[in-house]
Write a protein that holds these residues in place. Structure first.
Motif, PDB file in Angstrom:
ATOM      1  N   GLU A 168      16.144  14.099  28.876  1.00 65.48           N
ATOM      2  CA  GLU A 168      15.737  14.761  27.625  1.00 65.48           C
ATOM      3  C   GLU A 168      15.124  13.857  26.552  1.00 65.48           C
ATOM      4  OE1 GLU A 168      18.304  18.117  26.432  1.00 65.48           O
ATOM      5  OE2 GLU A 168      19.630  17.448  28.018  1.00 65.48           O
TER       6      GLU A 168
ATOM      7  N   THR B 266      14.302  10.660  26.687  1.00 63.19           N
ATOM      8  CA  THR B 266      14.613   9.225  26.706  1.00 63.19           C
ATOM      9  C   THR B 266      13.530   8.404  27.416  1.00 63.19           C
ATOM     10  OG1 THR B 266      16.927   9.835  26.758  1.00 63.19           O
ATOM     11  CG2 THR B 266      16.423   7.557  27.284  1.00 63.19           C
TER      12      THR B 266
ATOM     13  N   PRO C 283      28.346  24.433  22.579  1.00 61.37           N
ATOM     14  CA  PRO C 283      29.171  23.294  22.151  1.00 61.37           C
ATOM     15  C   PRO C 283      29.709  23.454  20.723  1.00 61.37           C
ATOM     16  CG  PRO C 283      27.178  22.500  23.211  1.00 61.37           C
ATOM     17  CD  PRO C 283      27.026  23.981  23.064  1.00 61.37           C
TER      18      PRO C 283
ATOM     19  N   VAL D 246      34.682   8.950  21.961  1.00 60.20           N
ATOM     20  CA  VAL D 246      33.693   9.979  21.613  1.00 60.20           C
ATOM     21  C   VAL D 246      33.004   9.607  20.299  1.00 60.20           C
ATOM     22  CG1 VAL D 246      34.763  11.873  22.891  1.00 60.20           C
ATOM     23  CG2 VAL D 246      35.373  11.537  20.508  1.00 60.20           C
TER      24      VAL D 246
ATOM     25  N   PHE E 215      30.402   7.116  21.186  1.00 68.43           N
ATOM     26  CA  PHE E 215      29.309   7.802  21.875  1.00 68.43           C
ATOM     27  C   PHE E 215      28.417   8.532  20.872  1.00 68.43           C
ATOM     28  CE2 PHE E 215      27.842  11.689  24.180  1.00 68.43           C
ATOM     29  CZ  PHE E 215      26.928  11.050  25.000  1.00 68.43           C
TER      30      PHE E 215
ATOM     31  N   ARG F 249      19.078   9.692  20.121  1.00 71.12           N
ATOM     32  CA  ARG F 249      19.113  10.468  21.356  1.00 71.12           C
ATOM     33  C   ARG F 249      18.619  11.893  21.097  1.00 71.12           C
ATOM     34  NH1 ARG F 249      23.426   9.549  25.719  1.00 71.12           N
ATOM     35  NH2 ARG F 249      23.017  11.191  27.213  1.00 71.12           N
TER      36      ARG F 249
ATOM     37  N   LEU G 192      19.998  14.922  18.912  1.00 70.72           N
ATOM     38  CA  LEU G 192      21.245  15.445  19.475  1.00 70.72           C
ATOM     39  C   LEU G 192      22.461  15.058  18.637  1.00 70.72           C
ATOM     40  CD1 LEU G 192      22.462  16.950  21.964  1.00 70.72           C
ATOM     41  CD2 LEU G 192      22.656  14.739  23.083  1.00 70.72           C
TER      42      LEU G 192
ATOM     43  N   LEU H  26      25.118  17.339  16.875  1.00 66.00           N
ATOM     44  CA  LEU H  26      26.043  18.033  17.775  1.00 66.00           C
ATOM     45  C   LEU H  26      27.094  17.068  18.308  1.00 66.00           C
ATOM     46  CD1 LEU H  26      23.295  20.077  19.552  1.00 66.00           C
ATOM     47  CD2 LEU H  26      25.024  20.955  18.001  1.00 66.00           C
ATOM     48  N   LEU H  27      26.662  15.849  18.650  1.00 65.86           N
ATOM     49  CA  LEU H  27      27.612  14.864  19.175  1.00 65.86           C
ATOM     50  C   LEU H  27      28.726  14.588  18.159  1.00 65.86           C
ATOM     51  CD1 LEU H  27      25.207  12.256  20.843  1.00 65.86           C
ATOM     52  CD2 LEU H  27      26.480  14.106  21.937  1.00 65.86           C
TER      53      LEU H  27
ATOM     54  N   VAL I  28      32.268  16.391  18.132  1.00 67.19           N
ATOM     55  CA  VAL I  28      33.386  16.057  19.017  1.00 67.19           C
ATOM     56  C   VAL I  28      34.420  15.185  18.287  1.00 67.19           C
ATOM     57  CG1 VAL I  28      34.029  15.309  21.312  1.00 67.19           C
ATOM     58  CG2 VAL I  28      31.712  16.127  20.888  1.00 67.19           C
TER      59      VAL I  28
ATOM     60  N   LEU J 223      33.647   8.700  29.077  1.00 67.75           N
ATOM     61  CA  LEU J 223      34.393   9.635  28.218  1.00 67.75           C
ATOM     62  C   LEU J 223      33.500  10.457  27.296  1.00 67.75           C
ATOM     63  CD1 LEU J 223      37.598   7.616  27.304  1.00 67.75           C
ATOM     64  CD2 LEU J 223      37.219   9.280  29.112  1.00 67.75           C
ATOM     65  N   GLY J 224      32.703   9.779  26.470  1.00 69.24           N
ATOM     66  CA  GLY J 224      31.907  10.502  25.481  1.00 69.24           C
ATOM     67  C   GLY J 224      31.008  11.534  26.126  1.00 69.24           C
ATOM     68  N   GLN J 225      30.246  11.088  27.125  1.00 67.24           N
ATOM     69  CA  GLN J 225      29.287  12.021  27.721  1.00 67.24           C
ATOM     70  C   GLN J 225      29.979  13.133  28.502  1.00 67.24           C
ATOM     71  OE1 GLN J 225      29.730   8.698  27.731  1.00 67.24           O
ATOM     72  NE2 GLN J 225      27.707   8.075  28.338  1.00 67.24           N
TER      73      GLN J 225
ATOM     74  N   ILE K 110      32.860  14.492  27.900  1.00 70.20           N
ATOM     75  CA  ILE K 110      33.472  15.456  26.990  1.00 70.20           C
ATOM     76  C   ILE K 110      32.395  16.336  26.352  1.00 70.20           C
ATOM     77  CG2 ILE K 110      34.734  15.704  24.819  1.00 70.20           C
ATOM     78  CD1 ILE K 110      36.397  13.244  25.750  1.00 70.20           C
ATOM     79  N   PHE K 111      31.325  15.732  25.864  1.00 70.90           N
ATOM     80  CA  PHE K 111      30.302  16.573  25.226  1.00 70.90           C
ATOM     81  C   PHE K 111      29.557  17.426  26.249  1.00 70.90           C
ATOM     82  CE2 PHE K 111      26.019  17.597  23.896  1.00 70.90           C
ATOM     83  CZ  PHE K 111      26.297  18.316  22.747  1.00 70.90           C
TER      84      PHE K 111
ATOM     85  N   ALA L 259      31.136  20.452  27.806  1.00 66.54           N
ATOM     86  CA  ALA L 259      31.148  21.587  26.886  1.00 66.54           C
ATOM     87  C   ALA L 259      29.754  22.183  26.733  1.00 66.54           C
ATOM     88  CB  ALA L 259      31.663  21.143  25.521  1.00 66.54           C
ATOM     89  N   SER L 260      28.748  21.444  27.177  1.00 63.25           N
ATOM     90  CA  SER L 260      27.375  21.901  27.037  1.00 63.25           C
ATOM     91  C   SER L 260      26.910  22.454  28.372  1.00 63.25           C
ATOM     92  CB  SER L 260      26.508  20.711  26.595  1.00 63.25           C
ATOM     93  OG  SER L 260      25.162  21.073  26.563  1.00 63.25           O
TER      94      SER L 260
END
Ligand code: NA
Ligand code: NA
Lengths: 340, 179, 434
Positions: A73, A75, B58, B111, B114, B123, B134, B137-138, B141, C49-51, C53-54, C57-58
């Motif tokens: 997306e 990148t 989300p 998170v 991230f 991103r 993005l 939205l990130l 979390v 973890l981060g990716q 988890i997000f 949910a997506s």
């Protein structure tokens, strides 16, 4: 002895895994006499589609094969260039062109080559995997043979570039991943899709796609074999040399396999009653319309990419030259637009 | 505990108004898309699939999460706890929540990193043929997990006090203002 | 730490915190994190973890869940279930067995527009429980039957368990719904027979007497029931007729319910707000399970446990029927102990390699697995339909589990056996309807 975690987000049956990741890993293990060994993960066990770069950068895996650039997306903004429409191209031709683009020393922007712009800032090393075969335009039902028959038809788009092409074609693009397209096609949520014929098998689409226009490629998807820099630097110069050579060889082998699979699946589907119509057998109106949509797609992609601050024009121009050099054709008007 | 109550109101607003609206929007996007496709032969909501998948769903989840957690909607086995005497039950609850807190602190750290990396690297996500940032939205979390962490700390304090007094601490009941 | 010791440690953590009553999602997170740490070290967390988890949910396919929840919530708040039962009540002539059947049919029809089995069980226990008692069934059996009828929401498509299975295996959810229809109807039939066989009657009870007080079946009740049938046609007709996808059917079903009930003046803006809020909270809870399971599944992949299980199952691969039967038994047991979404999320990723190696049809297996897990709604220790019914009727759940478990075991043997011996029961319809 070095043991590396190598990961594919796609299953082993996919040509980028069974015909690329596995033979690549086998060849490296054999050529280094086991000095480099791989622990292999498949089908998204460790990395998911479109998140391979996170896993490489985060150190979760050492190697992604493939790193699915089109699913990242935005990148890899320039890598989409292989998805631009062409005529009479196959995987071997496009893979040769893509290898050349990765090695190319033309400066596209800020004194950076394609590789320096697209790959280096991500702290990875990358080689092309074979591009897919040509993306064909297929329908669940009759091929429309007039512009009015095509107009407004809901069609599945798999990438931003598909969306541009479908918009230019005057149909209604519906974005969804290939894995969702079987249900959507069988329920009429979409009435057509663009996908390489060899890829139908992965999603059982041969049961639903009954008519296909061949001879015009709505581009070829490209992706990468990638290793993170930290791991790369632990390899000896000889190992690095072996790696580089094997990656190129396997990409070309993979391309030959992909072309064979494309023909095989097409013959199989034709045997089961699916109809394949060369673009040249369509009405003149349709031929002109598709040619115009193809050319406009180049133009729109260049404009959008430039507007986002990336060297879209220079990339498209260099790519077009390489495709022609390897024996491919461009849609009418593209050469003029790019001032080749 | 006014701050805690205020937080409850905020979580209630996020879930009932924010997430509830997301669900309503999700329904309407689909209804309008289908209507456009079958009746008008056109795409009334370009990129509807991406909008639902990357944005609306989300948001719905991470906005509803803190309240769902606060109201104890999460499934768990309660057989052992129910069978224990008061003090043992409270001690057990303290231990279990303390471990849960540790797990969520770790998760929130990652998170958060991230989301931050998503912000600094700009991103993007794809909607139709366009790309959008993005990171907003990130960020949802760590926000959701952070609120859950506050709730866990409040639960620890409440259970600790109840254990010290030998009975439930009614004044600091954790229910949201709306019940 | 050696890998086998690490595995024992993770298994111990998992069992211990589950028993200690930690949230199941947190148990999954904890065990997954611990496992990854012991196996590889902290460096895995950054890239996972981060990716996970997000992006878990997506997911479009899981976004269907709140739409089906919303439709069911609106119908509950609009009181449709009351009217549906009243019509059944009247049609049964206030006789004992027919009223039992009417309760099951009400549950089944409700199931056709609702995806999870606890809300309808509670409503049926409040509504049908007293009437079933009045015609002579014991209290225990009356509430048990309400729980059984309520659990049909998870057995008759649409079903949330099926949506989750489809989203993790990429088997088309529409096909799974169609495949579940046959077994779902057979299950209702089995329950009817069970009602006849196991019905407990209070000695000296009479039947056939209309309740005193005003007769509540008015035109509005018939209109409401007709609307429910219309909604079934919209949702099922859309899916089975191949017009819309399962996700679109959820949205259109919820929208139709909203418009219809508003038009019938059965819900107002407040009901809509509450229905939305309840749906998103349940969705958040389910998604937390999905995300926790995703993290745990990452550890399982790294540890290669599924592949070692595959090696263990090697001698059985030639007889897929036996593998399927063993797995169904395992799923039934797991469904007794755990929440149904957790069961599918935990077990399917582990057994998927075995299923593929044995050449087992994932559609067939998914329908069977969802069915067996749904029966767990009726069995102790964690049976959400039984809990909901007993809580609504303020009656001890241990008593309710007696008849409910009887029904579940018979359905497991009869319907489960039928699906294994006659796979066509599951696969015929999906292969004829696209
Ligand atoms: Na249902
Ligand atoms: Na159970």
């Amino acid at each position: 002895q070095t043991n590396l975690m190598i990961s594919a987000s796609l299953p082993q049956v996919h040509f980028w895994v069974g015909q690329h990741m596995d033979p690549f890993a086998d060849a490296i293990e054999a050529e280094t006499n086991g000095e480099i060994a791989f622990t292999r993960f498949y089908a998204g066990e460790l990395t998911s589609v479109g998140r391979e770069l996170d896993a490489l950068q985060g150190g979760t895996v050492a190697v992604a094969a493939p790193l699915l650039a089109p699913y990242h997306e935005g990148t890899f903004p320039l890598s989409d260039v292989t998805q631009l429409p062409t005529i009479g191209t196959n995987s071997e031709l496009m893979t040769r062109a893509f290898l050349k683009l990765m090695d190319d020393d033309t400066e596209l922007a800020d004194g950076k080559t394609f590789y320096q712009y697209e790959i280096e800032p991500k702290e990875i090393r990358a080689w092309p995997v074979a591009t897919t075969a040509a993306y064909a335009i297929s329908f669940a039902g009759e091929n429309p043979d007039s512009v009015s028959g095509l107009s407004g038809k809901p069609m599945r788009a798999g990438s931003a570039l598909h969306t541009i092409f479908l918009n230019e074609l005057g149909v209604t693009p519906v974005t969804m991943p290939s894995s969702a397209s079987y249900e959507a096609l069988s329920r009429g949520t979409v009435e057509g899709t663009i996908l390489s014929i060899g890829d139908w098998r992965s999603y059982s689409l041969q049961d639903v796609l009954t008519h296909t226009i061949t001879g015009v490629a709505v581009g070829h998807w490209g992706s990468y074999l990638a290793i993170n820099n930290a791991t790369w630097e632990t390899l000896t110069p000889e190992q690095q040399e072996t790696w580089d050579r094997v990656a190129r060889d396997i990409a070309m082998q993979n391309a030959a396999g992909i072309d064979a699979q494309d023909i095989e699946v097409q013959e199989e589907a034709a045997g089961a009653g699916s109809v394949f119509t060369p673009i040249t057998d369509m009405s003149q109106e349709m031929q002109d319309h598709i040619a115009m949509a193809s050319t406009n797609t180049w133009q729109t992609w260049v404009e959008q990419t430039e507007a986002a601050g990336h060297p879209g024009r220079a990339t498209a121009k260099r790519w077009a030259e390489l495709v022609v050099e390897e024996g491919g054709e461009l849609p009418a008007g593209v050469a003029e637009f790019l001032e080749l | 505990m006014n701050l805690y109550r205020g937080l409850g109101k905020f979580e209630w607003g996020m879930a009932s108004i924010g997430a509830g609206l997301c669900l309503f929007v999700m329904m309407m996007i689909t209804v309008i898309s289908v209507f456009g496709r079958y009746v008008l032969q056109t795409d009334l909501v370009p990129g509807a699939y991406n909008i639902i998948e990357r944005v609306v769903f989300p948001l719905l989840i991470f906005w509803a999460l803190p309240l769902a957690h606060r109201e104890g909607v999460f499934p768990k086995l309660e057989i052992l706890a129910d069978a224990l005497p008061f003090a043992a039950r409270k001690l057990l609850a303290l231990f279990v929540v303390a471990i849960e807190l540790a797990i969520f602190l770790l998760l929130t750290w990652y998170v958060g990193k991230f989301a931050w990396a998503g912000f600094t690297s700009a991103r993007t996500m794809q909607i139709g043929s366009d790309y959008y940032p993005l990171w907003p939205l990130l960020m949802m979390v760590p926000l959701a997990f952070g609120l859950m962490i506050i709730e866990m700390i409040a639960t620890l304090v409440r259970d600790g006090r109840a254990l010290a007094r030998g009975r439930e601490d009614d004044a600091a009941s954790g229910n949201a203002p709306t019940g | 730490m050696s890998h086998s010791l690490a595995l024992w440690f993770v298994a111990f953590w998992f069992a211990a915190f589950l028993l200690l009553g930690q949230n199941v999602a947190t148990v999954l997170f904890g065990a997954g994190l611990l496992g990854m740490y012991l196996w590889v070290g902290l460096q895995l967390f950054q890239g996972i973890l981060g990716q996970d988890i997000f992006f878990t949910a997506s997911s479009y396919s899981l976004s269907i869940i709140p739409l089906y929840l919303l439709m069911a919530q609106l119908l509950m708040r609009g009181g449709l279930i009351v009217d549906l039962f009243r019509v059944g009540h009247r049609l049964s002539g206030y006789r004992r067995f027919p009223l039992g059947v009417a309760t099951l049919v009400t549950g089944g029809m409700l199931g056709a527009v609702s995806g999870s089995g606890s809300a309808s069980a509670a409503a049926l226990a409040t509504l049908a429980g007293p009437e079933l008692e009045r015609v002579g069934y014991t209290r225990r059996f009356a509430i048990g039957l309400a729980a059984v009828a309520g659990s049909l929401s998870a057995v008759i498509p649409p079903s949330l368990i099926v949506i989750i299975y489809g989203s993790i295996t990429t088997v088309p959810i529409g096909q799974l719904f169609i495949g579940l229809l046959g077994p779902g109807l057979l299950c209702m039939l089995v329950y009817v027979v069970c009602t006849r066989l196991f019905g407990e009657v209070t000695p000296g009870a009479t039947e056939g007497v209309a309740p005193t007080g005003p007769d509540h079946v008015g035109g509005s009740s018939f209109a409401a029931s007709a609307f429910l049938v219309f909604l079934m046609v919209v949702v099922f007709g859309g899916i089975y007729g191949g017009v819309i996808t399962v996700g679109e059917a959820g949205a259109i079903g919820a929208f139709t319910a909203l418009v219809g009930l508003t038009f019938m003046r059965r819900i107002g803006i407040g009901d809509l707000a509450h229905a939305l809020a309840d749906s998103v909270k349940i969705t958040a809870m389910l998604m937390m399970l999905v995300i926790g399971a995703q993290i745990f599944a990452r550890f399982l992949s790294i540890s290669r446990v599924p592949r070692e299980l595959l090696a263990l199952a090697e001698p059985l691969l030639a007889s897929p029927g036996i593998i399927a039967a063993l797995l169904l038994f395992l799923l039934f047991i797991a469904g007794m102990i755990l929440e149904s979404a957790a069961v599918i999320l935990l077990i399917v990723p582990i057994v998927l390699p075995i299923l593929q190696a044995a050449g087992i049809d994932l559609l067939w297996f998914g329908v069977m697995a969802s069915f067996m897990i749904a029966l767990g709604l009726l069995t102790p220790p964690v049976g959400l339909s039984a809990y909901a019914a007993s809580a609504a009727a303020r009656y001890p759940v241990a008593q309710v589990f007696r008849p409910a478990t009887q029904f579940a075991v018979v359905a497991a043997i009869v319907v489960g056996g039928a699906m294994i011996l006659v796979p066509g029961l599951v696969t015929w319809l999906p292969s004829h309807i696209r």
